[in-house]
Scaffold this motif. Structure first.
Motif, PDB file in Angstrom:
ATOM      1  N   VAL A 129       6.899  22.797  44.005  1.00 39.78           N
ATOM      2  CA  VAL A 129       7.492  23.954  43.336  1.00 39.78           C
ATOM      3  C   VAL A 129       6.387  24.867  42.842  1.00 39.78           C
ATOM      4  CG1 VAL A 129       8.901  24.664  41.375  1.00 39.78           C
ATOM      5  CG2 VAL A 129       9.515  22.625  42.636  1.00 39.78           C
ATOM      6  N   ASN A 130       6.494  26.145  43.133  1.00 40.81           N
ATOM      7  CA  ASN A 130       5.563  27.145  42.634  1.00 40.81           C
ATOM      8  C   ASN A 130       6.191  27.770  41.387  1.00 40.81           C
ATOM      9  OD1 ASN A 130       3.477  28.924  42.374  1.00 40.81           O
ATOM     10  ND2 ASN A 130       4.225  30.337  43.934  1.00 40.81           N
ATOM     11  N   LEU A 131       5.808  27.272  40.212  1.00 36.20           N
ATOM     12  CA  LEU A 131       6.425  27.705  38.956  1.00 36.20           C
ATOM     13  C   LEU A 131       5.988  29.118  38.582  1.00 36.20           C
ATOM     14  CD1 LEU A 131       6.049  24.509  36.763  1.00 36.20           C
ATOM     15  CD2 LEU A 131       8.116  25.356  37.849  1.00 36.20           C
ATOM     16  N   PRO A 132       6.886  29.884  37.967  1.00 38.08           N
ATOM     17  CA  PRO A 132       6.480  31.193  37.450  1.00 38.08           C
ATOM     18  C   PRO A 132       5.605  31.030  36.209  1.00 38.08           C
ATOM     19  CG  PRO A 132       8.771  30.757  36.919  1.00 38.08           C
ATOM     20  CD  PRO A 132       8.308  29.632  37.777  1.00 38.08           C
ATOM     21  N   GLN A 133       4.835  32.067  35.882  1.00 40.30           N
ATOM     22  CA  GLN A 133       3.957  32.013  34.714  1.00 40.30           C
ATOM     23  C   GLN A 133       4.623  32.673  33.517  1.00 40.30           C
ATOM     24  OE1 GLN A 133       0.159  33.655  35.618  1.00 40.30           O
ATOM     25  NE2 GLN A 133      -0.377  32.046  37.051  1.00 40.30           N
ATOM     26  N   ALA A 134       4.269  32.189  32.332  1.00 47.32           N
ATOM     27  CA  ALA A 134       4.767  32.758  31.083  1.00 47.32           C
ATOM     28  C   ALA A 134       3.664  32.675  30.039  1.00 47.32           C
ATOM     29  CB  ALA A 134       6.003  32.007  30.603  1.00 47.32           C
ATOM     30  N   GLN A 135       3.512  33.732  29.250  1.00 46.81           N
ATOM     31  CA  GLN A 135       2.470  33.734  28.232  1.00 46.81           C
ATOM     32  C   GLN A 135       2.807  32.831  27.054  1.00 46.81           C
ATOM     33  OE1 GLN A 135       1.991  37.990  27.466  1.00 46.81           O
ATOM     34  NE2 GLN A 135      -0.178  37.718  27.904  1.00 46.81           N
ATOM     35  N   ASN A 136       4.064  32.749  26.680  1.00 44.18           N
ATOM     36  CA  ASN A 136       4.471  32.018  25.479  1.00 44.18           C
ATOM     37  C   ASN A 136       5.049  30.643  25.798  1.00 44.18           C
ATOM     38  OD1 ASN A 136       3.753  34.196  23.844  1.00 44.18           O
ATOM     39  ND2 ASN A 136       5.690  35.209  24.287  1.00 44.18           N
ATOM     40  N   ALA A 137       4.574  29.999  26.855  1.00 48.96           N
ATOM     41  CA  ALA A 137       5.068  28.678  27.213  1.00 48.96           C
ATOM     42  C   ALA A 137       4.571  27.637  26.218  1.00 48.96           C
ATOM     43  CB  ALA A 137       4.606  28.315  28.622  1.00 48.96           C
ATOM     44  N   GLU A 138       5.412  26.634  25.937  1.00 49.54           N
ATOM     45  CA  GLU A 138       5.076  25.566  24.999  1.00 49.54           C
ATOM     46  C   GLU A 138       5.209  24.222  25.698  1.00 49.54           C
ATOM     47  OE1 GLU A 138       7.570  25.699  21.591  1.00 49.54           O
ATOM     48  OE2 GLU A 138       7.094  27.768  21.114  1.00 49.54           O
ATOM     49  N   SER A 139       4.375  23.269  25.315  1.00 49.76           N
ATOM     50  CA  SER A 139       4.480  21.911  25.845  1.00 49.76           C
ATOM     51  C   SER A 139       5.550  21.150  25.079  1.00 49.76           C
ATOM     52  CB  SER A 139       3.159  21.170  25.698  1.00 49.76           C
ATOM     53  OG  SER A 139       2.219  21.655  26.591  1.00 49.76           O
ATOM     54  N   GLN A 140       6.279  20.299  25.794  1.00 51.17           N
ATOM     55  CA  GLN A 140       7.290  19.450  25.182  1.00 51.17           C
ATOM     56  C   GLN A 140       6.828  18.006  25.309  1.00 51.17           C
ATOM     57  OE1 GLN A 140      10.173  20.357  23.657  1.00 51.17           O
ATOM     58  NE2 GLN A 140       9.560  22.487  23.924  1.00 51.17           N
ATOM     59  N   THR A 141       6.898  17.258  24.213  1.00 50.45           N
ATOM     60  CA  THR A 141       6.504  15.849  24.238  1.00 50.45           C
ATOM     61  C   THR A 141       7.694  14.933  24.031  1.00 50.45           C
ATOM     62  OG1 THR A 141       5.999  15.947  21.878  1.00 50.45           O
ATOM     63  CG2 THR A 141       4.178  16.340  23.421  1.00 50.45           C
ATOM     64  N   ASN A 142       8.887  15.495  23.848  1.00 39.72           N
ATOM     65  CA  ASN A 142      10.076  14.676  23.645  1.00 39.72           C
ATOM     66  C   ASN A 142      10.484  14.002  24.953  1.00 39.72           C
ATOM     67  OD1 ASN A 142       9.979  15.785  21.132  1.00 39.72           O
ATOM     68  ND2 ASN A 142      11.686  17.161  21.430  1.00 39.72           N
ATOM     69  N   ARG A 143      11.461  13.117  24.834  1.00 37.56           N
ATOM     70  CA  ARG A 143      12.017  12.445  26.008  1.00 37.56           C
ATOM     71  C   ARG A 143      12.652  13.484  26.906  1.00 37.56           C
ATOM     72  NH1 ARG A 143      17.377   9.261  25.858  1.00 37.56           N
ATOM     73  NH2 ARG A 143      17.531   8.698  28.027  1.00 37.56           N
ATOM     74  N   GLN A 144      12.154  13.596  28.145  1.00 33.10           N
ATOM     75  CA  GLN A 144      12.696  14.617  29.025  1.00 33.10           C
ATOM     76  C   GLN A 144      12.733  14.140  30.465  1.00 33.10           C
ATOM     77  OE1 GLN A 144      10.322  18.114  28.722  1.00 33.10           O
ATOM     78  NE2 GLN A 144       8.890  17.480  30.267  1.00 33.10           N
ATOM     79  N   SER A 145      13.606  14.768  31.234  1.00 33.80           N
ATOM     80  CA  SER A 145      13.698  14.571  32.667  1.00 33.80           C
ATOM     81  C   SER A 145      13.501  15.924  33.316  1.00 33.80           C
ATOM     82  CB  SER A 145      15.062  14.006  33.056  1.00 33.80           C
ATOM     83  OG  SER A 145      15.177  12.675  32.627  1.00 33.80           O
ATOM     84  N   ILE A 146      13.177  15.904  34.598  1.00 36.74           N
ATOM     85  CA  ILE A 146      12.893  17.156  35.290  1.00 36.74           C
ATOM     86  C   ILE A 146      13.791  17.275  36.507  1.00 36.74           C
ATOM     87  CG2 ILE A 146      11.143  18.425  36.599  1.00 36.74           C
ATOM     88  CD1 ILE A 146       9.076  17.221  34.722  1.00 36.74           C
ATOM     89  N   ILE A 147      14.399  18.449  36.637  1.00 35.34           N
ATOM     90  CA  ILE A 147      15.138  18.803  37.834  1.00 35.34           C
ATOM     91  C   ILE A 147      14.291  19.834  38.569  1.00 35.34           C
ATOM     92  CG2 ILE A 147      17.207  19.854  38.783  1.00 35.34           C
ATOM     93  CD1 ILE A 147      18.684  18.846  36.302  1.00 35.34           C
ATOM     94  N   ALA A 148      13.855  19.511  39.758  1.00 33.72           N
ATOM     95  CA  ALA A 148      13.038  20.427  40.555  1.00 33.72           C
ATOM     96  C   ALA A 148      13.924  21.107  41.594  1.00 33.72           C
ATOM     97  CB  ALA A 148      11.907  19.680  41.234  1.00 33.72           C
ATOM     98  N   ILE A 149      13.735  22.417  41.732  1.00 33.14           N
ATOM     99  CA  ILE A 149      14.443  23.187  42.753  1.00 33.14           C
ATOM    100  C   ILE A 149      13.374  23.876  43.590  1.00 33.14           C
ATOM    101  CG2 ILE A 149      16.190  24.935  43.217  1.00 33.14           C
ATOM    102  CD1 ILE A 149      17.151  24.578  40.323  1.00 33.14           C
ATOM    103  N   ASP A 150      13.263  23.509  44.872  1.00 37.30           N
ATOM    104  CA  ASP A 150      12.236  24.120  45.706  1.00 37.30           C
ATOM    105  C   ASP A 150      12.713  25.464  46.248  1.00 37.30           C
ATOM    106  OD1 ASP A 150      13.934  23.486  47.774  1.00 37.30           O
ATOM    107  OD2 ASP A 150      12.538  22.181  48.826  1.00 37.30           O
ATOM    108  N   ALA A 151      11.866  26.134  47.024  1.00 33.35           N
ATOM    109  CA  ALA A 151      12.163  27.478  47.519  1.00 33.35           C
ATOM    110  C   ALA A 151      13.386  27.512  48.426  1.00 33.35           C
ATOM    111  CB  ALA A 151      10.951  28.044  48.256  1.00 33.35           C
ATOM    112  N   ASN A 152      13.724  26.380  49.056  1.00 22.93           N
ATOM    113  CA  ASN A 152      14.899  26.319  49.924  1.00 22.93           C
ATOM    114  C   ASN A 152      16.174  25.980  49.166  1.00 22.93           C
ATOM    115  OD1 ASN A 152      13.286  26.855  52.160  1.00 22.93           O
ATOM    116  ND2 ASN A 152      12.800  24.685  52.405  1.00 22.93           N
ATOM    117  N   GLY A 153      16.072  25.692  47.870  1.00 25.85           N
ATOM    118  CA  GLY A 153      17.246  25.354  47.060  1.00 25.85           C
ATOM    119  C   GLY A 153      17.533  23.872  46.971  1.00 25.85           C
ATOM    120  N   ASN A 154      16.661  23.024  47.520  1.00 29.22           N
ATOM    121  CA  ASN A 154      16.856  21.568  47.446  1.00 29.22           C
ATOM    122  C   ASN A 154      16.599  21.082  46.024  1.00 29.22           C
ATOM    123  OD1 ASN A 154      17.290  21.455  50.253  1.00 29.22           O
ATOM    124  ND2 ASN A 154      15.087  21.405  50.597  1.00 29.22           N
ATOM    125  N   LEU A 155      17.373  20.088  45.585  1.00 34.04           N
ATOM    126  CA  LEU A 155      17.280  19.560  44.216  1.00 34.04           C
ATOM    127  C   LEU A 155      16.656  18.172  44.209  1.00 34.04           C
ATOM    128  CD1 LEU A 155      20.844  20.422  42.900  1.00 34.04           C
ATOM    129  CD2 LEU A 155      18.744  21.639  42.415  1.00 34.04           C
TER     130      LEU A 155
END
Length: 132
Positions: free
Chosen positions: A44-70
């Protein structure tokens, strides 16, 4: 007549144990470095953001690639399977689900993923970005 009193063989250096130790240390560092990278399951080529914050809580990730696959936690899923997988992971607690969508993915696909997760109790949604 010459008599040799010292019949001992010449001294030798055995480097086999040293080589074994070097390979063991090398194996350890290779295995440890594999856990340092964080893979979401899809490239995944993520977009950039100036005010991005790191999260350390319990989390899961849903990735969506350029073709729309999950992919949910590195396993390929369909949009129909996604709510069941996420609610099984929540299991009565709370969970932050970060959506890591490629810059080229259709906005409607991201909204469809968010909409399918909005009704699950205990799920908080987030968007993954790269810091500038």
């Amino acid at each position: 007549m010459r008599i040799f009193e010292n019949d001992d063989p010449p001294a030798q250096v055995n480097i086999v144990p040293a080589i074994d130790m070097i390979f063991a240390i090398l194996t350890y560092f290779i295995m440890a470095s594999l856990f340092l990278t964080r893979a979401e399951g899809l490239p995944v080529n993520l977009p950039q953001a100036q005010n991005a914050e790191s999260q350390t809580n319990r989390q899961s990730i849903i990735a969506i690639d350029a073709n729309g696959n999950l992919a949910f936690d590195r396993e390929t899923v369909t949009l129909e399977e996604l709510p069941d997988r996420v609610s099984a992971k929540v299991n009565g607690g709370s969970l932050i689900v970060a959506i890591a969508a490629d810059e080229a993915v259709d906005y409607g696909r991201v909204v469809a993923v968010m909409d399918s997760l909005r009704g699950i109790e205990g799920v908080r949604l987030g968007i993954s970005t790269k810091q500038q």
